[in-house]
Design a protein around this motif. Structure first.
Motif, mmCIF file in Angstrom:
data_model
loop_
_atom_site.group_PDB
_atom_site.id
_atom_site.type_symbol
_atom_site.label_atom_id
_atom_site.label_comp_id
_atom_site.label_asym_id
_atom_site.label_seq_id
_atom_site.Cartn_x
_atom_site.Cartn_y
_atom_site.Cartn_z
ATOM 1 N N TRP A 105 0.825 -1.206 0.000
ATOM 2 C CA TRP A 105 0.000 0.000 0.000
ATOM 3 C C TRP A 105 0.862 1.260 0.000
ATOM 4 C CZ3 TRP A 105 -1.010 3.936 3.686
ATOM 5 C CH2 TRP A 105 -2.122 4.747 3.375
ATOM 6 N N ASP A 106 2.016 1.178 0.679
ATOM 7 C CA ASP A 106 2.930 2.321 0.669
ATOM 8 C C ASP A 106 4.354 1.809 0.797
ATOM 9 O OD1 ASP A 106 3.630 4.981 0.463
ATOM 10 O OD2 ASP A 106 3.271 5.471 2.569
ATOM 11 N N ASN A 107 5.299 2.557 0.266
ATOM 12 C CA ASN A 107 6.714 2.211 0.431
ATOM 13 C C ASN A 107 7.566 3.468 0.365
ATOM 14 O OD1 ASN A 107 6.604 2.763 -2.294
ATOM 15 N ND2 ASN A 107 6.989 0.676 -2.967
ATOM 16 N N GLY A 108 8.772 3.333 0.880
ATOM 17 C CA GLY A 108 9.677 4.475 0.933
ATOM 18 C C GLY A 108 10.747 4.249 1.975
ATOM 19 N N THR A 109 11.182 5.327 2.598
ATOM 20 C CA THR A 109 12.206 5.224 3.630
ATOM 21 C C THR A 109 11.745 5.953 4.891
ATOM 22 O OG1 THR A 109 13.317 7.216 2.821
ATOM 23 C CG2 THR A 109 14.106 5.106 1.957
ATOM 24 N N TRP A 110 12.450 5.672 5.988
ATOM 25 C CA TRP A 110 12.146 6.366 7.233
ATOM 26 C C TRP A 110 13.428 6.807 7.913
ATOM 27 C CZ3 TRP A 110 12.890 4.861 12.558
ATOM 28 C CH2 TRP A 110 13.527 3.626 12.739
ATOM 29 N N GLU A 111 13.284 7.801 8.764
ATOM 30 C CA GLU A 111 14.413 8.307 9.552
ATOM 31 C C GLU A 111 13.974 8.431 10.995
ATOM 32 O OE1 GLU A 111 16.311 12.074 8.480
ATOM 33 O OE2 GLU A 111 15.931 11.504 6.385
ATOM 34 N N PRO A 112 14.768 7.911 11.915
ATOM 35 C CA PRO A 112 14.426 8.090 13.328
ATOM 36 C C PRO A 112 14.525 9.560 13.731
ATOM 37 C CG PRO A 112 16.289 6.558 13.057
ATOM 38 C CD PRO A 112 16.018 7.161 11.723
ATOM 39 N N GLU A 113 13.598 9.988 14.562
ATOM 40 C CA GLU A 113 13.734 11.304 15.209
ATOM 41 C C GLU A 113 14.253 11.105 16.628
ATOM 42 O OE1 GLU A 113 10.028 13.468 14.999
ATOM 43 O OE2 GLU A 113 9.845 13.060 12.854
ATOM 44 N N SER A 114 13.912 9.939 17.185
ATOM 45 C CA SER A 114 14.465 9.591 18.492
ATOM 46 C C SER A 114 15.947 9.308 18.296
ATOM 47 C CB SER A 114 13.771 8.343 19.052
ATOM 48 O OG SER A 114 12.376 8.526 19.108
ATOM 49 N N PRO A 115 16.825 9.900 19.114
ATOM 50 C CA PRO A 115 18.271 9.763 18.891
ATOM 51 C C PRO A 115 18.778 8.332 19.050
ATOM 52 C CG PRO A 115 17.813 11.002 20.922
ATOM 53 C CD PRO A 115 16.511 10.811 20.216
ATOM 54 N N ASP A 116 18.195 7.557 19.964
ATOM 55 C CA ASP A 116 18.623 6.174 20.194
ATOM 56 C C ASP A 116 17.413 5.269 19.969
ATOM 57 O OD1 ASP A 116 19.252 3.676 21.250
ATOM 58 O OD2 ASP A 116 20.453 4.498 22.889
ATOM 59 N N VAL A 117 17.372 4.621 18.794
ATOM 60 C CA VAL A 117 16.188 3.846 18.403
ATOM 61 C C VAL A 117 15.945 2.667 19.344
ATOM 62 C CG1 VAL A 117 15.170 2.410 16.581
ATOM 63 C CG2 VAL A 117 16.328 4.547 15.990
ATOM 64 N N ASP A 118 17.004 1.935 19.692
ATOM 65 C CA ASP A 118 16.818 0.779 20.574
ATOM 66 C C ASP A 118 16.266 1.208 21.935
ATOM 67 O OD1 ASP A 118 17.656 -1.361 18.854
ATOM 68 O OD2 ASP A 118 19.695 -0.572 19.026
ATOM 69 N N ALA A 119 16.778 2.310 22.433
ATOM 70 C CA ALA A 119 16.274 2.822 23.720
ATOM 71 C C ALA A 119 14.828 3.280 23.581
ATOM 72 C CB ALA A 119 17.157 3.974 24.209
ATOM 73 N N LYS A 123 11.671 1.801 25.548
ATOM 74 C CA LYS A 123 10.827 2.708 26.325
ATOM 75 C C LYS A 123 9.389 2.702 25.821
ATOM 76 C CE LYS A 123 10.595 7.603 27.605
ATOM 77 N NZ LYS A 123 10.697 8.892 26.892
ATOM 78 N N GLY A 124 9.213 2.376 24.530
ATOM 79 C CA GLY A 124 7.878 2.375 23.951
ATOM 80 C C GLY A 124 7.446 3.738 23.465
ATOM 81 N N ASP A 125 8.362 4.480 22.886
ATOM 82 C CA ASP A 125 8.047 5.821 22.376
ATOM 83 C C ASP A 125 9.027 6.148 21.257
ATOM 84 O OD1 ASP A 125 7.545 8.512 21.911
ATOM 85 O OD2 ASP A 125 7.548 9.081 24.024
ATOM 86 N N LEU A 126 8.658 5.748 20.038
ATOM 87 C CA LEU A 126 9.546 5.923 18.894
ATOM 88 C C LEU A 126 9.004 7.008 17.970
ATOM 89 C CD1 LEU A 126 12.015 4.935 17.185
ATOM 90 C CD2 LEU A 126 10.426 3.379 16.024
ATOM 91 N N LYS A 127 9.789 8.063 17.822
ATOM 92 C CA LYS A 127 9.413 9.157 16.916
ATOM 93 C C LYS A 127 10.224 9.036 15.631
ATOM 94 C CE LYS A 127 8.276 12.363 20.673
ATOM 95 N NZ LYS A 127 8.522 11.410 21.812
ATOM 96 N N PHE A 128 9.548 9.298 14.501
ATOM 97 C CA PHE A 128 10.226 9.089 13.223
ATOM 98 C C PHE A 128 9.578 9.912 12.119
ATOM 99 C CE2 PHE A 128 6.765 6.373 11.820
ATOM 100 C CZ PHE A 128 6.280 5.859 13.019
ATOM 101 N N SER A 138 6.148 13.623 10.112
ATOM 102 C CA SER A 138 6.506 13.141 11.438
ATOM 103 C C SER A 138 5.387 12.316 12.085
ATOM 104 C CB SER A 138 6.828 14.359 12.318
ATOM 105 O OG SER A 138 7.239 13.942 13.594
ATOM 106 N N TRP A 139 5.779 11.173 12.684
ATOM 107 C CA TRP A 139 4.854 10.231 13.315
ATOM 108 C C TRP A 139 5.451 9.753 14.626
ATOM 109 C CZ3 TRP A 139 0.374 8.216 10.694
ATOM 110 C CH2 TRP A 139 0.217 8.693 9.391
#
Ligand code: MN
Length: 220
Positions: A105-119, A123-128, A138-139
């Motif tokens: 349905w959709d494709n492309g790329t993403w970039e983390p906004e959260s500096p440490d993705v694993d963290a 934590k359960g709060d991923l901004k991207f 932004s989501w």
């Protein structure tokens, strides 16, 4: 390890989904893969996927994404999928895990906004930020309490942040076509030998009907 559950659930002699055994090739483009697959399985849902650590982190979003920042969409985390799954479009045979029709349905790329993705995942709060054909800007994915428990699945909310891509328009209804082939679910099912009626029930009512079926009623 991350794909163990994915492989355990599937018989690759029967389904044409990728096994994930392919060696990752040098990527032609920079950027982490993002994709959404519309999946008419036992229930219609949208599989939201983000490449991370060599696999696709995956969430099943029953109602699909919303561009409206006031709308929070439930997203159940499911097993990691192989990277090449992002391009899988076709029919999963009856009797197999996830049987039904799958659309890119959709494709492309993403970039983390959260500096440490694993963290952030921990934590359960991923901004991207998404750079997709349909979803952009932004989501955030936020893990919630409740649900999941014994199933080992965790429930998250997928929410659009306020920016120039936020909108009240209903993108799942307005843009029902494959980002890869511009087909509807019914087309994919028909061409892949799947259940066309079932697939068509995931397309918007005015579209996707096979000729002579599900057309608006004529006034008599
Ligand atoms: Mn699915």
């Amino acid at each position: 390890m991350p794909l163990h559950e994915y492989r355990r659930k599937r018989d690759f002699k029967v389904t044409s989904e990728p096994s994930g055994n392919r060696k990752p090739s040098e990527k032609a483009t920079a950027g982490l893969i993002y994709g959404v697959q519309k999946h008419r399985a036992s229930h219609l849902h949208y599989d939201f996927r983000l490449e991370w650590n060599g696999a696709l982190l995956s969430w099943a979003v029953p109602k699909g994404p919303s561009l409206d920042p006031a709308v929070k969409r439930l997203a159940m985390q499911v097993e990691d999928h192989p990277i090449e799954y992002a391009n899988f479009e076709g029919v999963i045979p009856e009797g197999e895990y996830g049987a039904g029709t799958v659309m890119v349905w959709d494709n492309g790329t993403w970039e983390p906004e959260s500096p440490d993705v694993d963290a952030a995942l921990q934590k359960g709060d991923l901004k991207f930020t998404l750079q997709g054909s349909k979803l952009k800007g932004s989501w955030v994915l936020v893990r919630t309490r409740g649900f999941g428990g014994s199933s080992g699945r965790s429930s998250w909310l997928l929410i659009k942040h306020r920016d120039s891509f936020a909108s009240k328009r209903d993108i799942t209804t307005e843009e029902p076509y494959s980002a890869l082939t511009h087909r509807l679910l019914a087309d994919i099912a028909r061409e892949g030998g799947g259940d066309v009626e079932k697939a068509a029930s995931g397309d918007p009512p005015a579209e996707g009907a096979s000729p002579g079926k599900r057309r608006p009623k004529r006034r008599s």
